[in-house]
Design a protein around this motif. Structure first.
Motif, PDB file in Angstrom:
ATOM      1  N   ASP A   1      -8.073   4.234   4.335  1.00  0.00           N
ATOM      2  CA  ASP A   1      -6.823   4.593   3.665  1.00  0.00           C
ATOM      3  C   ASP A   1      -6.207   3.405   2.942  1.00  0.00           C
ATOM      4  OD1 ASP A   1      -7.041   7.184   4.605  1.00  0.00           O
ATOM      5  OD2 ASP A   1      -5.707   6.855   6.319  1.00  0.00           O
ATOM      6  N   TYR A   2      -6.298   2.213   3.550  1.00  0.00           N
ATOM      7  CA  TYR A   2      -5.598   1.057   3.000  1.00  0.00           C
ATOM      8  C   TYR A   2      -6.514  -0.127   2.682  1.00  0.00           C
ATOM      9  CZ  TYR A   2      -5.677  -0.153   8.000  1.00  0.00           C
ATOM     10  OH  TYR A   2      -6.057  -0.405   9.287  1.00  0.00           O
TER      11      TYR A   2
ATOM     12  N   LYS B   1      -4.737  -1.905  -2.298  1.00  0.00           N
ATOM     13  CA  LYS B   1      -5.462  -1.773  -1.035  1.00  0.00           C
ATOM     14  C   LYS B   1      -6.053  -3.125  -0.640  1.00  0.00           C
ATOM     15  CE  LYS B   1      -6.910   3.095  -0.996  1.00  0.00           C
ATOM     16  NZ  LYS B   1      -8.072   4.007  -0.802  1.00  0.00           N
TER      17      LYS B   1
ATOM     18  N   THR C   1      -5.016  -4.612  -6.706  1.00  0.00           N
ATOM     19  CA  THR C   1      -4.741  -3.301  -7.287  1.00  0.00           C
ATOM     20  C   THR C   1      -6.051  -2.581  -7.596  1.00  0.00           C
ATOM     21  OG1 THR C   1      -4.722  -4.138  -9.552  1.00  0.00           O
ATOM     22  CG2 THR C   1      -2.615  -4.152  -8.354  1.00  0.00           C
ATOM     23  N   GLU C   2      -5.974  -1.265  -7.658  1.00  0.00           N
ATOM     24  CA  GLU C   2      -7.142  -0.470  -8.016  1.00  0.00           C
ATOM     25  C   GLU C   2      -7.616  -0.812  -9.429  1.00  0.00           C
ATOM     26  OE1 GLU C   2      -8.157   4.084  -7.136  1.00  0.00           O
ATOM     27  OE2 GLU C   2      -6.591   3.831  -8.658  1.00  0.00           O
TER      28      GLU C   2
ATOM     29  N   TRP D   1       0.851  -1.202   0.000  1.00  0.00           N
ATOM     30  CA  TRP D   1       0.000   0.000   0.000  1.00  0.00           C
ATOM     31  C   TRP D   1       0.878   1.241   0.000  1.00  0.00           C
ATOM     32  CZ3 TRP D   1      -0.088   3.343   4.378  1.00  0.00           C
ATOM     33  CH2 TRP D   1      -0.954   4.429   4.257  1.00  0.00           C
TER      34      TRP D   1
ATOM     35  N   THR E   1       2.888   1.642  -3.451  1.00  0.00           N
ATOM     36  CA  THR E   1       2.156   1.813  -4.720  1.00  0.00           C
ATOM     37  C   THR E   1       1.191   2.992  -4.720  1.00  0.00           C
ATOM     38  OG1 THR E   1       0.370   0.303  -4.050  1.00  0.00           O
ATOM     39  CG2 THR E   1       2.284  -0.666  -5.175  1.00  0.00           C
ATOM     40  N   ARG E   2       1.208   3.810  -3.681  1.00  0.00           N
ATOM     41  CA  ARG E   2       0.309   4.963  -3.635  1.00  0.00           C
ATOM     42  C   ARG E   2       0.574   5.886  -4.820  1.00  0.00           C
ATOM     43  NH1 ARG E   2      -1.546   7.293   1.962  1.00  0.00           N
ATOM     44  NH2 ARG E   2      -1.240   9.208   0.780  1.00  0.00           N
ATOM     45  N   GLY E   3      -0.522   6.233  -5.530  1.00  0.00           N
ATOM     46  CA  GLY E   3      -0.395   7.083  -6.705  1.00  0.00           C
ATOM     47  C   GLY E   3      -0.027   6.330  -7.962  1.00  0.00           C
ATOM     48  N   ARG E   4       0.159   5.020  -7.857  1.00  0.00           N
ATOM     49  CA  ARG E   4       0.475   4.199  -9.032  1.00  0.00           C
ATOM     50  C   ARG E   4      -0.528   3.046  -9.122  1.00  0.00           C
ATOM     51  NH1 ARG E   4       6.728   3.109  -8.110  1.00  0.00           N
ATOM     52  NH2 ARG E   4       6.011   3.099  -5.945  1.00  0.00           N
ATOM     53  N   GLN E   5      -0.123   1.836  -8.705  1.00  0.00           N
ATOM     54  CA  GLN E   5      -1.067   0.723  -8.756  1.00  0.00           C
ATOM     55  C   GLN E   5      -2.137   0.827  -7.674  1.00  0.00           C
ATOM     56  OE1 GLN E   5       2.267   0.413  -8.595  1.00  0.00           O
ATOM     57  NE2 GLN E   5       3.028  -1.298  -9.836  1.00  0.00           N
ATOM     58  N   ASN E   6      -1.882   1.613  -6.645  1.00  0.00           N
ATOM     59  CA  ASN E   6      -2.840   1.838  -5.553  1.00  0.00           C
ATOM     60  C   ASN E   6      -3.395   0.524  -4.990  1.00  0.00           C
ATOM     61  OD1 ASN E   6      -2.704   4.694  -5.573  1.00  0.00           O
ATOM     62  ND2 ASN E   6      -4.079   4.772  -7.324  1.00  0.00           N
TER      63      ASN E   6
END
Length: 343
Positions: free
Chosen positions: A331-332, A116, A242-243, A106, A109-114
């Motif tokens: 958040d996660y 969670k 991934t998001e 988490w 990869t924030r701002g990329r694969q995101n």
């Protein structure tokens, strides 16, 4: 500034046509993602929700109810590092690992694969078991000892041991015992503790391996319990994705969660049958009576809503293991009514 030159009309038409075709291909790829589900799981009864979903084809059942035929593949891996690598490489869609590896990915990869969390697999007490009679607590480990766990410095077992070290020696010493850790799959580590005579003198495992060790080796005993470190029952093992997967496969994602929720309720009603399902889906050589005692243990709870995970994430941020501080479950973990209210 010189104005940009326009392409000839015929060329512009060709470009527009190519873009339209590419758009269709991309849309088709997104649609094709629906119905594919590759799930990585590791060893232990903590994955019983997945075992039951597999045995009863619950994911396929809920997929059909949503109008999608889902092809489900279960992939056996060991260690949060291997699971995380597989997820980032696109080789799996759902990762099954400890909450420690989830926080690592988490954060990364924030701002990329995101990446969670999707759901918890339940609350399970994890034991640090030793066969060394000289060890009464973690302060007794020496350079001659080796602590087996799924992944050094990444697995939830390793993170809980770091948290316990910080509680004993202070935050600056949180990784004091990392040098003694050895990455080993749970079945191999359990065999080493039961047999004895190897460099492995401790194993931070999970059910049923820790229970087998305690039952089979009279010298084996518990040095540390995860619930004591985390301040109560906690969801140590979770599922995450991934998001991109969640947004491109909404019906598959929902069917998966529906299946997990049904599996959790079914296990609570049918512990005997749940034990048999675990044995049939690769549970290994374990005494059925011992297995059933684990499933019925009041400290074990099969549910998809996470519990008591935030504290570990905030600890990891405090000692610099992750850059971003989680403030709340949202958040996660991805939003979902079944997850809401967790912590």
């Amino acid at each position: 500034m010189t104005p940009p030159r326009l392409l000839p009309r015929s060329t512009r038409r060709a470009v527009i046509a190519l873009c339209a075709a590419a758009g269709l291909l991309l849309h088709g790829a997104a649609r094709a993602a629906e119905g594919q589900l590759r799930i990585a799981q590791q060893f232990g009864i903590v994955y019983l929700l997945l075992n039951v979903a597999q045995e009863h084809k619950l994911i396929e059942k809920h997929g059909k109810a949503a109008g999608v035929d889902i092809k489900v593949d279960f992939i056996q891996l060991s260690g949060g590092s291997a699971v995380n690598d597989a997820l980032l490489a696109g080789n799996i869609d759902i990762a099954g690992a400890g909450v420690g590896p989830l926080f690592t990915l988490w954060d990364r990869t924030r701002g990329r694969q995101n990446v969670k969390g999707v759901a918890s697999l339940g609350n399970f007490p994890y034991y640090l078991v030793t066969n060394n009679p000289a060890i009464k607590g973690i302060a007794d480990f020496t350079g001659k000892d080796r602590i087996a766990l799924p992944a050094v410095g990444v697995s939830v077992q390793s993170r809980v041991l770091q948290m316990a070290s910080a509680q004993l020696w202070g935050d600056k010493e949180f990784n004091r015992l990392d040098r003694l850790q050895v990455a080993l799959p749970h079945p191999d580590a359990a065999a080493a503790i039961i047999k004895g005579g190897t460099e492995i003198t401790a194993h931070f495992g999970n059910p049923p391996f820790q229970d087998q060790e305690l039952a089979a080796n009279p010298q084996a005993r518990v040095v540390l319990k995860s619930y004591d470190v985390l301040g109560g029952p906690a969801s140590a093992t979770v599922l995450y994705a991934t998001e991109k997967f969640r947004s491109e496969s909404p019906r598959t994602y929902k069917a998966f969660l529906d299946a997990l929720d049904e599996a959790a309720q079914w296990i609570a009603r049918n512990p005997e049958q749940a034990a048999d399902a675990y044995l049939r889906t690769g549970g290994g050589n374990i005494d059925r009576k011992l297995l059933l005692s684990i499933i019925k243990n009041p400290e074990v709870q099969f549910k998809v809503r996470p519990q008591n995970t935030l504290g570990l994430g905030q600890f990891l941020h405090r000692v610099g293991a992750i850059k971003h501080r989680p403030e709340a479950l949202k958040d996660y973990f991805f939003d979902d009514p079944r997850i809401a209210g967790g912590n």
